[in-house]
Design an enzyme around this catalytic site. Structure first.
Site, mmCIF file in Angstrom:
data_model
loop_
_atom_site.group_PDB
_atom_site.id
_atom_site.type_symbol
_atom_site.label_atom_id
_atom_site.label_comp_id
_atom_site.label_asym_id
_atom_site.label_seq_id
_atom_site.Cartn_x
_atom_site.Cartn_y
_atom_site.Cartn_z
ATOM 1 N N ASP A 5 0.996 -1.209 0.146
ATOM 2 C CA ASP A 5 -0.071 -0.026 -0.081
ATOM 3 C C ASP A 5 1.020 1.382 -0.026
ATOM 4 O OD1 ASP A 5 -1.889 1.938 0.382
ATOM 5 O OD2 ASP A 5 -2.703 1.185 2.158
ATOM 6 N N GLU A 61 -1.255 -1.055 -4.276
ATOM 7 C CA GLU A 61 -2.468 -0.180 -3.642
ATOM 8 C C GLU A 61 -2.067 1.244 -3.531
ATOM 9 O OE1 GLU A 61 -5.257 -0.078 0.369
ATOM 10 O OE2 GLU A 61 -4.475 -2.107 -0.482
ATOM 11 N N GLU A 100 -17.564 7.473 -9.708
ATOM 12 C CA GLU A 100 -15.890 7.753 -9.477
ATOM 13 C C GLU A 100 -15.260 6.649 -10.095
ATOM 14 O OE1 GLU A 100 -15.372 11.478 -6.655
ATOM 15 O OE2 GLU A 100 -15.815 9.634 -5.568
ATOM 16 N N HIS A 122 -12.031 -2.484 1.120
ATOM 17 C CA HIS A 122 -11.197 -1.806 2.198
ATOM 18 C C HIS A 122 -11.905 -1.775 3.465
ATOM 19 C CE1 HIS A 122 -9.727 1.564 4.359
ATOM 20 N NE2 HIS A 122 -8.623 1.485 3.968
#
Length: 376
Positions: free
Chosen positions: A200, A227, A260, A303
């Site tokens: 990440d 990520e 989005e 998430h």
């Protein structure tokens, strides 16, 4: 049955200053109460005082009002219809961002309530079960600056029973590629070939040029994904991370609604949508994001870094998802992470978590924890 109130409860661990990127030391519970005594429960990974304002806001006009005014008095069984109503009646000041966070929480609570009314788990409401155990993955941060530190920190995840571990990029990685390569190699050597590793970036790279030199290293050591490589609005920069043979994930840092995510897929070229169910639009919108991903040949990995409430919602979704994707398992030391619900979700010897099958989300709030950390 009618909705009679939406209650917002703010929680915070004493002494927490919010100076690190960790939302697990405060929380915002959203409870939907009905006239028959049943209550739906949810949480949201956002700013609690802002969520309270959005729920309680006095009407300005027909398309600018609080969520309480929008749905109190309505039949809670029409979950999808109420999502559209909340979206429409807040559209003048909402449509994205914090308003969608608030809608997410109410939506999750409505799904919990629907399950309790029908005496079914949320997973059962979502469709045919594909699996009854879901692989857990957890975050290890910091990874460390020496190979000994890497091994020690990785062991924290392994001791939890994790068979998938996400490490977090440090800013110094972009300045010393050779050192970074040795640390990544140490991590892979320590866990062996059978443990999944992910990384990440979490805003560590401000522009693509800072992260691109690391991509061959992640490929060499068989990383499952990278990520959030860049700030969330740099979609063109995200697209530059294609072609290295490592899937790129994004969206966990704030994308809301399938609108989005469509832009992130098409312009940003991300391979994996990583929506937070408490922020992206709730369970109702998570299903739309998943439908979009499937049409475009993309993946969805949810998430979640709050409490067992979020884990329960993610397990419900992932147990019915068409792909066997892992569930994020917060490794935070916050008492709100571990003690907010009476239930826990231990990781089994197989590295997986059992999917709750009790009515609703299958979790109940712990009143002592709420009393201890409630913000007056």
């Amino acid at each position: 049955m009618k909705i009679v109130d939406i209650e917002v409860i703010e929680l915070r661990v004493p002494g927490w200053t919010g100076e690190t990127f960790d939302g697990s030391y405060d929380n915002c519970l959203v409870l939907v109460h009905t006239d028959e005594g049943l209550t739906g429960v949810a949480e949201v990974d956002s700013v609690p005082s802002v969520i309270r304002a959005i729920v309680d806001a006095r009407r300005s006009h027909t398309h600018a009002m609080g969520l309480k005014e929008a749905i109190v008095g309505a039949d809670p069984s029409d979950v999808e219809g109420l999502w559209e109503r909340m979206y429409d009646l807040t559209s003048y000041y909402g449509r994205r961002g914090a308003v969608i966070h608030a809608i997410s929480a109410v939506d999750i609570a409505l799904w919990d309530l629907r399950g309790k009314v029908q005496n079914k788990s949320v997973g059962a409401l979502l469709g045919t079960r594909q699996r009854d155990r879901v692989l857990a993955y957890g975050t290890v941060y910091p990874l460390g600056e020496t190979t000994d530190e890497v091994r020690s920190n990785i062991d924290r995840g392994l001791k939890l029973g994790l068979k998938a571990i996400k490490i977090v990029a440090d800013p110094f990685w972009r300045d010393d590629i050779d050192k970074t390569a040795s640390l990544i190699r140490a991590a892979r050597d320590h866990v062996g070939p059978d443990i999944r590793l992910m990384v990440d970036a979490a805003t560590a790279w401000a522009k693509a040029e800072e992260g691109l030199p690391l991509m061959p290293i992640f490929k060499e050591h068989d990383f499952f994904w990278v990520e959030a490589p860049l700030p969330i609005d740099d979609l063109d920069g995200h697209a530059r991370f294609q072609g290295f043979g490592v899937p790129i994930g994004g969206g966990d840092l704030g994308l809301t609604t399938h609108y989005e995510y469509e832009a992130a897929f098409e312009r940003g070229k991300i391979d994996i949508a990583q929506p937070d169910v408490t922020m992206a639009g709730g369970i109702t919108e998570l299903r739309r994001i998943a439908d979009l991903a499937r049409r475009l040949g993309k993946r969805v990995v949810t998430h979640g870094y709050k409490s067992n409430i979020t884990i329960a919602a993610n397990l419900a979704f992932l147990s019915r998802h068409w792909m066997d994707e892992p569930c994020e398992y917060s490794t935070s030391q916050s008492p709100l992470r571990w003690h907010l619900t009476r239930e826990s979700f231990p990781i089994g010897l197989d590295g997986r978590i059992a999917v709750p099958e009790a009515p609703g989300l299958g979790v109940s709030l712990d009143p002592e924890t709420i009393a201890k950390y409630r913000v007056a």
